[in-house]
Design a protein around this motif. Sequence first.
Motif, PDB file in Angstrom:
ATOM      1  N   HIS A  11      11.183  -1.811   2.365  1.00 20.88           N
ATOM      2  CA  HIS A  11      10.225  -1.069   1.539  1.00 20.88           C
ATOM      3  C   HIS A  11      10.622   0.403   1.453  1.00 20.88           C
ATOM      4  CE1 HIS A  11       6.030  -1.176  -0.175  1.00 20.88           C
ATOM      5  NE2 HIS A  11       6.316   0.126  -0.208  1.00 20.88           N
ATOM      6  N   HIS A  13      11.033   3.710  -1.597  1.00 18.69           N
ATOM      7  CA  HIS A  13      10.915   4.153  -2.998  1.00 18.69           C
ATOM      8  C   HIS A  13      12.050   5.111  -3.340  1.00 18.69           C
ATOM      9  CE1 HIS A  13       7.036   2.191  -3.481  1.00 18.69           C
ATOM     10  NE2 HIS A  13       6.726   2.626  -2.270  1.00 18.69           N
ATOM     11  N   HIS A  68       1.037  -0.637  -8.613  1.00 22.94           N
ATOM     12  CA  HIS A  68       0.542  -0.215  -7.294  1.00 22.94           C
ATOM     13  C   HIS A  68      -0.935   0.182  -7.377  1.00 22.94           C
ATOM     14  CE1 HIS A  68       0.210   2.053  -3.595  1.00 22.94           C
ATOM     15  NE2 HIS A  68       1.494   1.928  -3.307  1.00 22.94           N
ATOM     16  N   GLU A  97       5.108  -3.205  -5.996  1.00 24.75           N
ATOM     17  CA  GLU A  97       4.120  -3.150  -4.941  1.00 24.75           C
ATOM     18  C   GLU A  97       2.733  -3.343  -5.533  1.00 24.75           C
ATOM     19  OE1 GLU A  97       4.720   0.365  -2.668  1.00 24.75           O
ATOM     20  OE2 GLU A  97       2.934   0.121  -1.451  1.00 24.75           O
ATOM     21  N   HIS A 172       3.182  -4.720   3.668  1.00 23.89           N
ATOM     22  CA  HIS A 172       3.871  -3.477   3.970  1.00 23.89           C
ATOM     23  C   HIS A 172       2.985  -2.550   4.810  1.00 23.89           C
ATOM     24  CE1 HIS A 172       4.395   0.693   2.733  1.00 23.89           C
ATOM     25  NE2 HIS A 172       3.438   0.568   1.869  1.00 23.89           N
ATOM     26  N   ASP A 222       9.297   2.943   4.000  1.00 24.98           N
ATOM     27  CA  ASP A 222       8.336   3.484   3.031  1.00 24.98           C
ATOM     28  C   ASP A 222       8.739   4.891   2.583  1.00 24.98           C
ATOM     29  OD1 ASP A 222       6.177   3.230   1.312  1.00 24.98           O
ATOM     30  OD2 ASP A 222       4.763   4.128   2.720  1.00 24.98           O
TER      31      ASP A 222
HETATM   32 ZN   LIG Z   1       5.278   1.736  -1.127  1.00 29.16          ZN
END
Ligand SMILES: [Zn+2]
Length: 274
Positions: A11, A13, A68, A97, A172, A222
């Motif tokens: 996970h 970004h 998201h 996500e 997550h 993350d």
């Molecule tokens: Zn995330």
Amino acid sequence: MSTTPAIIDTHCHLDFAVFDEDRDQVLNRCAINNVQTIINPGVTADTWQRTINLSQSTPTLHFALGLHPQFIEHHQPQHLSQLDTLIETHRPVAVGEIGLDFYAAQRPQSNTGGKNPESSTQANREKQQLFFVKQLIIAKQHNLPVIIHNRKAHDLCLNLLSDTVVAGGTIHAFNGSIQQAHKYHEMGFMLGFGGMLTYERSSKLRALVKQLPLSAIVLETDAPDMTVSAHQGERNSPEYLPFVLAAVAEIKNLSVEQVAEVTSQNAQRIFNLT
Ligand SMILES: [Zn+2]
């Protein structure tokens, strides 16, 4: 840390603009640290193409596509049909996500002008749930796993997942109870743990990792959020994943090699990576 065995950041970004200036250097340092694979979930319809393009030009990066819950105000019904089309065309590794963020929904909304905060919270939660369920259905139709973001809504999430059974996935930054963790795992989900584990004060998270079988755990950063203790206050980065690996190994009293091998296998199985 060049001796770290191969690990997978489930996970990250890396498509966010905060990496625009030095993304290649970050990827080089990931290679040095043996972060061999990175899963990059998409978060909004207007950034999906960018997420796809980046992944297509970066061999170690795999993308997921989703809407998201933290950006719920931006999501429109037509984004769901766009998602369906893009999945058909580009075959991501997961839908995500997606999920429920009832912590964000509690915060004062800027667009209410201070009026009716309760009904605004309710409307926000209903819209989150609607988009979550519709994306679960899309994942099911495409036989894809899902990457779930959940804050303050695990019981509801578990109920929705038993109504719409998908091909597993990851929860997550899991921070629920051990009972909820076991339920997710029984439903074919992996629990993702990241930088917060590296803080001594994270006693609840560390207890969860201690109790859970390694077969239920995947590693994540993350990034750019939630950085490790050794880089507190800085932008988080996938290159720091070895710190998460070391924390799991220490908590479970296992070797880093063993944790790396099993968590990488878990991630490969969930996301069908070859
Ligand atoms: Zn995330």
